[in-house]
Design a protein around this motif. Sequence first.
Motif, PDB file in Angstrom:
ATOM      1  N   LYS A   1       0.843  -1.196   0.000  1.00  0.00           N
ATOM      2  CA  LYS A   1       0.000   0.000   0.000  1.00  0.00           C
ATOM      3  C   LYS A   1       0.881   1.250   0.000  1.00  0.00           C
ATOM      4  O   LYS A   1       1.834   1.342   0.767  1.00  0.00           O
ATOM      5  CB  LYS A   1      -0.922  -0.006   1.217  1.00  0.00           C
TER       6      LYS A   1
ATOM      7  N   ASP B   1      -2.442   3.979   5.253  1.00  0.00           N
ATOM      8  CA  ASP B   1      -3.870   4.140   4.989  1.00  0.00           C
ATOM      9  C   ASP B   1      -4.352   2.814   4.408  1.00  0.00           C
ATOM     10  O   ASP B   1      -4.118   2.518   3.237  1.00  0.00           O
ATOM     11  CB  ASP B   1      -4.092   5.287   4.007  1.00  0.00           C
ATOM     12  N   TYR B   2      -5.023   2.034   5.223  1.00  0.00           N
ATOM     13  CA  TYR B   2      -5.401   0.687   4.796  1.00  0.00           C
ATOM     14  C   TYR B   2      -6.574   0.700   3.836  1.00  0.00           C
ATOM     15  O   TYR B   2      -6.987  -0.354   3.335  1.00  0.00           O
ATOM     16  CB  TYR B   2      -5.689  -0.186   6.013  1.00  0.00           C
ATOM     17  N   GLY B   3      -7.103   1.879   3.525  1.00  0.00           N
ATOM     18  CA  GLY B   3      -8.114   1.954   2.482  1.00  0.00           C
ATOM     19  C   GLY B   3      -7.526   1.842   1.090  1.00  0.00           C
ATOM     20  O   GLY B   3      -8.258   1.635   0.113  1.00  0.00           O
TER      21      GLY B   3
ATOM     22  N   ALA C   1      -5.632   0.237  -2.039  1.00  0.00           N
ATOM     23  CA  ALA C   1      -5.406  -1.094  -2.597  1.00  0.00           C
ATOM     24  C   ALA C   1      -3.918  -1.343  -2.756  1.00  0.00           C
ATOM     25  O   ALA C   1      -3.119  -0.409  -2.864  1.00  0.00           O
ATOM     26  CB  ALA C   1      -6.113  -1.216  -3.944  1.00  0.00           C
TER      27      ALA C   1
ATOM     28  N   SER D   1     -10.921   8.619  -0.774  1.00  0.00           N
ATOM     29  CA  SER D   1     -11.211   7.862   0.442  1.00  0.00           C
ATOM     30  C   SER D   1     -11.494   8.843   1.570  1.00  0.00           C
ATOM     31  O   SER D   1     -10.779   9.836   1.731  1.00  0.00           O
ATOM     32  CB  SER D   1     -10.016   6.974   0.824  1.00  0.00           C
TER      33      SER D   1
ATOM     34  N   ASN E   1     -10.419   6.886   6.099  1.00  0.00           N
ATOM     35  CA  ASN E   1      -9.646   5.659   5.873  1.00  0.00           C
ATOM     36  C   ASN E   1     -10.453   4.529   5.245  1.00  0.00           C
ATOM     37  O   ASN E   1     -10.089   3.356   5.345  1.00  0.00           O
ATOM     38  CB  ASN E   1      -9.007   5.158   7.176  1.00  0.00           C
ATOM     39  N   SER E   2     -11.546   4.859   4.584  1.00  0.00           N
ATOM     40  CA  SER E   2     -12.332   3.835   3.905  1.00  0.00           C
ATOM     41  C   SER E   2     -11.622   3.406   2.621  1.00  0.00           C
ATOM     42  O   SER E   2     -10.631   4.016   2.202  1.00  0.00           O
ATOM     43  CB  SER E   2     -13.718   4.378   3.569  1.00  0.00           C
ATOM     44  N   THR E   3     -12.130   2.382   1.992  1.00  0.00           N
ATOM     45  CA  THR E   3     -11.554   1.900   0.742  1.00  0.00           C
ATOM     46  C   THR E   3     -11.615   2.991  -0.323  1.00  0.00           C
ATOM     47  O   THR E   3     -12.647   3.650  -0.509  1.00  0.00           O
ATOM     48  CB  THR E   3     -12.311   0.662   0.244  1.00  0.00           C
ATOM     49  N   PHE E   4     -10.525   3.172  -1.019  1.00  0.00           N
ATOM     50  CA  PHE E   4     -10.501   4.159  -2.095  1.00  0.00           C
ATOM     51  C   PHE E   4     -11.428   3.722  -3.224  1.00  0.00           C
ATOM     52  O   PHE E   4     -11.421   2.561  -3.644  1.00  0.00           O
ATOM     53  CB  PHE E   4      -9.073   4.325  -2.635  1.00  0.00           C
ATOM     54  N   THR E   5     -12.220   4.665  -3.729  1.00  0.00           N
ATOM     55  CA  THR E   5     -13.132   4.392  -4.834  1.00  0.00           C
ATOM     56  C   THR E   5     -12.832   5.329  -5.993  1.00  0.00           C
ATOM     57  O   THR E   5     -12.289   6.427  -5.809  1.00  0.00           O
ATOM     58  CB  THR E   5     -14.595   4.558  -4.401  1.00  0.00           C
TER      59      THR E   5
END
Length: 757
Positions: A530, A545-547, A549, A578, A581-585
Amino acid sequence: MVLYLSEVLARMSALRRYSFLLVGLLCPAVIAVTSQAYTWRNVKIGGGGGFVPNIIFNPTEKGLAYARTDIGGAYRLNADDTWTPLLDWVNNNRSDYWGIDALATDPVDTNRLYLATGMYTNSWDPNNGNILISTDYGSTWTASPLPFKVGGNMPGRGMGERLAVDPNSNNILFFGARSGHGLWKSINYGSTWTQVTTLLSTGTYIPDPTDTSGYNSDKIGIAWVTFDSTSGLKGTATPRVFVGVASKGSNNIFVTNDGGATWTAVAGQNNTYLPHKGVLSPSEKALYVSYSDGAGPYDGTMGAVYKYDITSGTWTDITPVSGSELTFGFGGLTVDLQRPGTLMVATLNLWWPDANIFRSNDSGQTWTQLWEWTAYPNMSKYYTYDDSLAPWLGPNYTYTGTDLKQIGWMIEGLSIDPHDSNHWLYGTGATIYGGHDLLKWDTSVRNVTLSSLADGIEETAVQQLISPPLGPVLLSALGDIEGFVHDNLNTVRTTEYSNPTWTTTVDMDFAGNIPATIVRIGNGDSSTGKQVALSLDSGSTWSQDYGAADNMTGGHVAISANGDTVLWSTSSNGVLVSQYNSTFTVVSSLPSGAIIASDKKNNSIFYAASGSQFYLSEDSGKTFASTTTLGSSTAPVKVVVNPNVSGDVWVSTDTGLFHSTNSGSTFTAISDVSQAWVIALGIAKFSGGYPAVFAAANIGGVGYFRSDDSGATWVQINDAAHGFGSVSSNVLTADQRAYGRVYIGTNGRGIFYGDIQ
């Protein structure tokens, strides 16, 4: 630190994208712009940060030595072990001068110095090479154009030296070219050059013929030129000259005994590997040659070292190790001119647990080495490590693990001072090491001091700089060595960014309302793959940032004013967002590769530019809408937002500089600015006044400028002694606490900061 190639490819990408930017710096002004005197200094990290292919001592004048770098120009050694840069005057007009493919210091008129300059030989660099000539130790220069390209940052740049001065008749020089252009000769101190057509071999080796970029698919060419000073008399041309050619499977070392009129292959030579260095030991009448199966500096898994007895015409294999211990090629090679039979050779690419250097006092019959295994994982180190001048190099001398990287990697330059057998220097992929107690190696103690000695050689390739209004004055994003928190501009750095650790940090941003919150993105290895990290304490500590990929890298990043949203324009996966810290979209409403920025006061607003279009998001980067156009722009470079006023936006483009005070609903083109690259906003001259605008721009000529009245008038702040190299490769930021202070990050000469005199 292996991924210098990523730095190279990024640089080439910049050259492709901004090929239209190769215009003259400090051209005769059409528009009246005054100048303001600035004092320019390097931000100190401790020296190094890039590849030093060679260090060359003058054999006649004691204390005179030079270092060449692949992208950061050349340096002269000072008596206190510091280095003086010689090419800081280089500007955008000939930024390729910072690529040094060869260096020669005159052994007769020691004030004379020659550099073979040029960055790339492929299509991305439009410039032919030059031989730069100095008659005052590098203080001033004249250029002698060559009819072909020179590749100071191409594969095989550590071979050499390709450029040599005749030690008996110093008006004569030879230069070995790349790309099949062969050997060239000058008889007038480098002023003009003619091809030596009698040497038919021009080198056949190509690192990777399938490489469509042209970077690895060009011929390495002539590798080195070595005069046999013992074959001639002072005042007349040296008759015997050896030339090493980058070929495998065929003859690759040639000799002339008539000053270059005719050439023959040296009988009995090794043609399995590429000859990297050819070093003469005059008192032995011997030529020593180091070999590798790759051109370097990244490759090489096998090699050899040979001694050629010139009188008898016989070769002897003196390779220090064999069998299963030989897993590398050899690069750096040197002899002790005061102690006949003493020589040293370095591993070119031994990546684990560390590089190694071998020393012989009997012409290569027996060797000792800088470290050796005892019983794995234990090893004996015959050196004391001192990185006090650049503590970030580490691990320091107390480190007991097996992945050391203390000795270095990519060791092509290795030199014993011809006037002092205790003094030695060698270049690595990150710095210069050496010391003043080399003769300890030959004692029972064998504990030589291995010191970082690159003070003054700030060679980093700077990717981004930020100067938040609180906390440290500067944070840097650097190629190959991550970057640093600069709480003091004149003190060496201790540690790079970590947790996560990548090879290169490519961009950074701070949250306008809480500037201690910082985001950084990178390229290279990390523990999870990441490439987004966040800090809540001004860069002191980081968390992933664990969001993000895995295996998404590069590009540009922006963080919202309150630090809860990260917008990421990736290098190959489009624009992503993001929050918390949510998943990047994916942000489908923005084109891939868009230039992005956040509003520094309003947490919901982000800005973007692509082509001629400017975009606004008012929902924390989830969606964007085009608001207006940026004239006829096709390539916006930077979006910068006033840190104190919401909606006050500046955009630099290939067609000029644009300013909006209404969040990009409308823009005003700043008059007289025909092109603009990086820009920055600094503290206003007076309280409540306009912020200082800094721009690398074309305002009647390409240079670096400041405006205190929103672009109505400008002053030029760089001068003839400070050109800062390629304008399209540089980055810029301004200090939020000191009026007039600006930071320029260069592509090879580190970070400069300037203050009004």
